[in-house]
Design an enzyme around this catalytic site. Structure first.
Site, PDB file in Angstrom:
ATOM      1  CB  SER A 167      38.321  61.446  51.491  1.00  0.00           C
ATOM      2  OG  SER A 167      39.160  62.210  52.407  1.00  0.00           O
ATOM      3  CG  ASP A 176      33.948  66.721  55.337  1.00  0.00           C
ATOM      4  OD1 ASP A 176      34.753  66.348  56.174  1.00  0.00           O
ATOM      5  OD2 ASP A 176      33.895  66.302  54.122  1.00  0.00           O
ATOM      6  CG  HIS A 206      35.290  63.043  55.228  1.00  0.00           C
ATOM      7  ND1 HIS A 206      35.478  63.855  54.361  1.00  0.00           N
ATOM      8  CD2 HIS A 206      36.054  62.275  55.311  1.00  0.00           C
ATOM      9  CE1 HIS A 206      36.189  63.606  53.638  1.00  0.00           C
ATOM     10  NE2 HIS A 206      36.903  62.316  54.157  1.00  0.00           N
TER      11      HIS A 206
END
Length: 226
Positions: free
Chosen positions: A119, A173, A204
């Protein structure tokens, strides 16, 4: 002025460290979030790879109402083209480079170092790795995007154009849309970088199956860590 040294969790191999993976966490997490992946990678007892999981500094994050949390940079909006605070990205880049140079001082050449991240951490691994003036073993960018949106970062270095880049993303996601990751992949591929892309049926997050793929990739790019 030198960058402030990042606090971190370091996991040493049972044998002498000949390689290093610097793994950057996501927004609001810490190095402790990914440290448990080391045994899950199943690298064997002779891998010789030092794992470093640094903690991002704490700062206010605009999209979270100014709440203070660990972040590599401020996220100003959900708009991909105006999401990452450039000044914060550049400041974290300096701290990450300081981590790399610290490993070099400890005897591990940059060619035996992988810069990895998830991320926000993946954003930083891509941004920093693409601009580094020295060769890395690999760059891993999980569930992330380029801080420059639909363009490659300024100040690209050719040194890591052939360096293996691993890009993974979850199809479901809802934090970083898979299209944002795919855009980064296509930009890198179009510019001649040695990148590979794979999607997983996940949100995610990171899956056990994915960790097996990461393990195989790490062992390939860090053959000198044996």
């Amino acid at each position: 002025m030198s960058a402030i040294q990042l606090e971190r969790i370091t996991i040493e191999p049972t044998q002498e460290a000949k390689a290093c993976v610097i793994w950057l966490h996501g927004l609001g997490d810490s190095g402790a979030g990914f440290a448990p992946v080391v045994p899950a990678l199943g690298l064997g007892s002779d891998h010789g790879i030092r794992f470093i999981f640094p903690h991002a500094p704490e700062q206010a994050v605009t999209i979270n109402g100014g709440y203070v949390m660990r972040a590599w940079y401020d996220i100003k909006s959900m708009d991909l083209h105006d999401r990452a605070d450039k000044k914060g990205v550049e400041q974290s880049e300096k701290q990450i480079i300081a981590l790399i140079e610290e490993q070099v001082a400890l005897g591990i050449p940059t060619e035996n170092i992988v810069l990895a991240g998830f991320s926000q951490g993946g954003v930083m691994s891509l941004y920093t790795g693409l601009r580094l003036p020295y060769k890395l073993a690999g760059i891993m960018a999980l569930s992330c995007y380029l801080p420059s949106g639909d363009s490659l970062p300024n100040g690209l270095s050719d040194v890591n154009r052939d360096t293996p880049i691993l890009q993974h993303h979850g199809i479901d996601d809802d934090v970083v849309p898979v299209d944002a990751g795919k855009m980064a992949y296509e930009l890198l591929q179009g510019a001649g970088f040695n990148t590979q892309w794979k999607t997983y049926n996940m949100p995610h997050s990171v899956l056990p199956q994915q960790l097996q793929d990461i393990s195989a990739w790490l062992q390939q790019v860090l053959a000198n860590g044996k």
